[in-house]
Design a protein around this motif. Structure first.
Motif, PDB file in Angstrom:
ATOM      1  N   ILE A 259      10.933   2.559  -7.118  1.00 56.09           N
ATOM      2  CA  ILE A 259      10.705   1.423  -6.332  1.00 56.09           C
ATOM      3  C   ILE A 259      11.444   1.432  -4.887  1.00 56.09           C
ATOM      4  O   ILE A 259      11.069   1.195  -3.831  1.00 56.09           O
ATOM      5  N   GLU A 260      12.813   1.737  -4.954  1.00 55.79           N
ATOM      6  CA  GLU A 260      13.570   1.972  -3.901  1.00 55.79           C
ATOM      7  C   GLU A 260      13.181   2.736  -2.811  1.00 55.79           C
ATOM      8  O   GLU A 260      13.137   2.798  -1.509  1.00 55.79           O
ATOM      9  N   THR A 261      12.714   4.041  -3.113  1.00 56.37           N
ATOM     10  CA  THR A 261      12.478   5.008  -2.338  1.00 56.37           C
ATOM     11  C   THR A 261      11.327   4.674  -1.730  1.00 56.37           C
ATOM     12  O   THR A 261      10.835   5.018  -0.471  1.00 56.37           O
ATOM     13  N   ALA A 262      10.315   4.024  -2.316  1.00 52.23           N
ATOM     14  CA  ALA A 262       8.706   3.583  -1.894  1.00 52.23           C
ATOM     15  C   ALA A 262       9.201   2.754  -0.774  1.00 52.23           C
ATOM     16  O   ALA A 262       8.671   2.690   0.347  1.00 52.23           O
TER      17      ALA A 262
ATOM     18  N   SER B   5      10.849   3.996   2.521  1.00 48.53           N
ATOM     19  CA  SER B   5       9.901   4.959   3.284  1.00 48.53           C
ATOM     20  C   SER B   5       9.287   4.369   4.366  1.00 48.53           C
ATOM     21  O   SER B   5       8.933   5.064   5.394  1.00 48.53           O
ATOM     22  N   GLY B   6       9.185   2.926   4.230  1.00 50.48           N
ATOM     23  CA  GLY B   6       8.368   2.199   5.479  1.00 50.48           C
ATOM     24  C   GLY B   6       6.924   2.494   5.464  1.00 50.48           C
ATOM     25  O   GLY B   6       6.361   2.051   6.271  1.00 50.48           O
ATOM     26  N   LEU B   7       6.477   3.095   4.678  1.00 45.01           N
ATOM     27  CA  LEU B   7       5.083   3.563   4.303  1.00 45.01           C
ATOM     28  C   LEU B   7       4.177   2.272   3.974  1.00 45.01           C
ATOM     29  O   LEU B   7       2.895   2.275   4.058  1.00 45.01           O
ATOM     30  N   PHE B   8       4.930   1.507   2.893  1.00 42.54           N
ATOM     31  CA  PHE B   8       3.990   0.670   2.238  1.00 42.54           C
ATOM     32  C   PHE B   8       4.060  -0.805   2.385  1.00 42.54           C
ATOM     33  O   PHE B   8       5.523  -1.284   2.699  1.00 42.54           O
ATOM     34  N   THR B   9       3.217  -1.626   2.741  1.00 39.38           N
ATOM     35  CA  THR B   9       3.310  -2.996   2.959  1.00 39.38           C
ATOM     36  C   THR B   9       3.768  -3.777   1.691  1.00 39.38           C
ATOM     37  O   THR B   9       4.558  -4.804   1.624  1.00 39.38           O
ATOM     38  N   GLU B  10       3.572  -2.877   0.583  1.00 35.19           N
ATOM     39  CA  GLU B  10       3.678  -3.530  -0.838  1.00 35.19           C
ATOM     40  C   GLU B  10       4.098  -2.518  -1.759  1.00 35.19           C
ATOM     41  O   GLU B  10       3.415  -1.396  -1.805  1.00 35.19           O
ATOM     42  N   VAL B  11       4.965  -2.753  -2.838  1.00 40.68           N
ATOM     43  CA  VAL B  11       5.185  -1.795  -4.038  1.00 40.68           C
ATOM     44  C   VAL B  11       4.713  -2.545  -5.160  1.00 40.68           C
ATOM     45  O   VAL B  11       5.342  -3.526  -5.359  1.00 40.68           O
ATOM     46  N   PHE B  12       3.760  -2.208  -5.964  1.00 32.60           N
ATOM     47  CA  PHE B  12       3.377  -2.778  -7.196  1.00 32.60           C
ATOM     48  C   PHE B  12       3.753  -2.089  -8.460  1.00 32.60           C
ATOM     49  O   PHE B  12       3.875  -0.769  -8.224  1.00 32.60           O
TER      50      PHE B  12
ATOM     51  N   GLY C  75      12.503  -5.252  -6.165  1.00 31.32           N
ATOM     52  CA  GLY C  75      11.613  -5.603  -5.094  1.00 31.32           C
ATOM     53  C   GLY C  75      10.246  -5.065  -5.340  1.00 31.32           C
ATOM     54  O   GLY C  75       9.363  -5.492  -4.210  1.00 31.32           O
ATOM     55  N   ALA C  76       9.697  -4.893  -6.213  1.00 30.27           N
ATOM     56  CA  ALA C  76       8.236  -4.789  -6.526  1.00 30.27           C
ATOM     57  C   ALA C  76       7.852  -6.151  -7.055  1.00 30.27           C
ATOM     58  O   ALA C  76       8.166  -6.828  -7.473  1.00 30.27           O
ATOM     59  N   LYS C  77       6.324  -5.785  -6.749  1.00 31.08           N
ATOM     60  CA  LYS C  77       5.749  -7.054  -7.131  1.00 31.08           C
ATOM     61  C   LYS C  77       4.978  -6.833  -8.476  1.00 31.08           C
ATOM     62  O   LYS C  77       4.409  -5.847  -8.709  1.00 31.08           O
TER      63      LYS C  77
END
Length: 151
Positions: free
Chosen positions: A34-37, A40-47, A63-65
């Motif tokens: 989760i933290e790496t995703a 990274s600045g690549l994703f608007t959301e991490v699910f 921080g994930a949804k």
């Protein structure tokens, strides 16, 4: 371009019970993905797609949804990654959420780096590819192996 990350984390692991939330260097193993995703600045959301309330709570803490609890029929020993991805993609469609890129990141990948995620994204763009998969060497089981070609 809209990019999101999906981390599949069921609660019923048989070989290593509760492996997705086992402590690894001071935090639950799923927290590393989760933290790496997120960093990274690549994703608007991490699910996180899960059937397990404890995994959901820990994932939210990092921080994930959690948009839904995954159905039991998609959380057993016979469910495939494709089943989980298709379920999530169908949810996106139902919610009218359009994305250009979907990263499917395992919860048990604590050594995945921001550099690797960025490299995969760049490769997708450069090659106009539909998918990218990280690989590494391993001793066994050969049945899960893939052969790398020039592309």
């Amino acid at each position: 371009m809209e990019s999101i990350c999906l981390i599949p984390a069921r609660g019923g692991s048989k070989r290593l019970p509760r492996k997705n939330i086992m402590m690894f260097h001071g935090k639950p193993i799923i927290a590393w993905s989760i933290e790496t995703a997120k960093s990274s600045g690549l994703f608007t959301e991490v699910f996180v797609s899960t059937d397990d309330r404890e995994i959901a709570e820990i994932s939210k803490k990092y921080g994930a949804k959690i948009p839904f609890y995954r159905p039991k029929k998609l959380s057993d020993d016979f469910s495939t990654d494709r089943d989980v991805r298709d379920h999530f993609i169908n949810w996106l469609k139902k919610e009218n959420i359009n994305v250009d890129f979907l990263c499917y990141l395992y919860p048990t990948a604590p050594f995945i780096s921001k550099k690797t995620l960025l490299g995969c994204y760049e490769l997708l763009i450069k090659k106009n590819a539909t998918s990218c998969q990280t690989i590494t060497t391993f001793a066994y089981p050969i049945l899960r192996a893939q052969k790398k070609d020039k592309d």
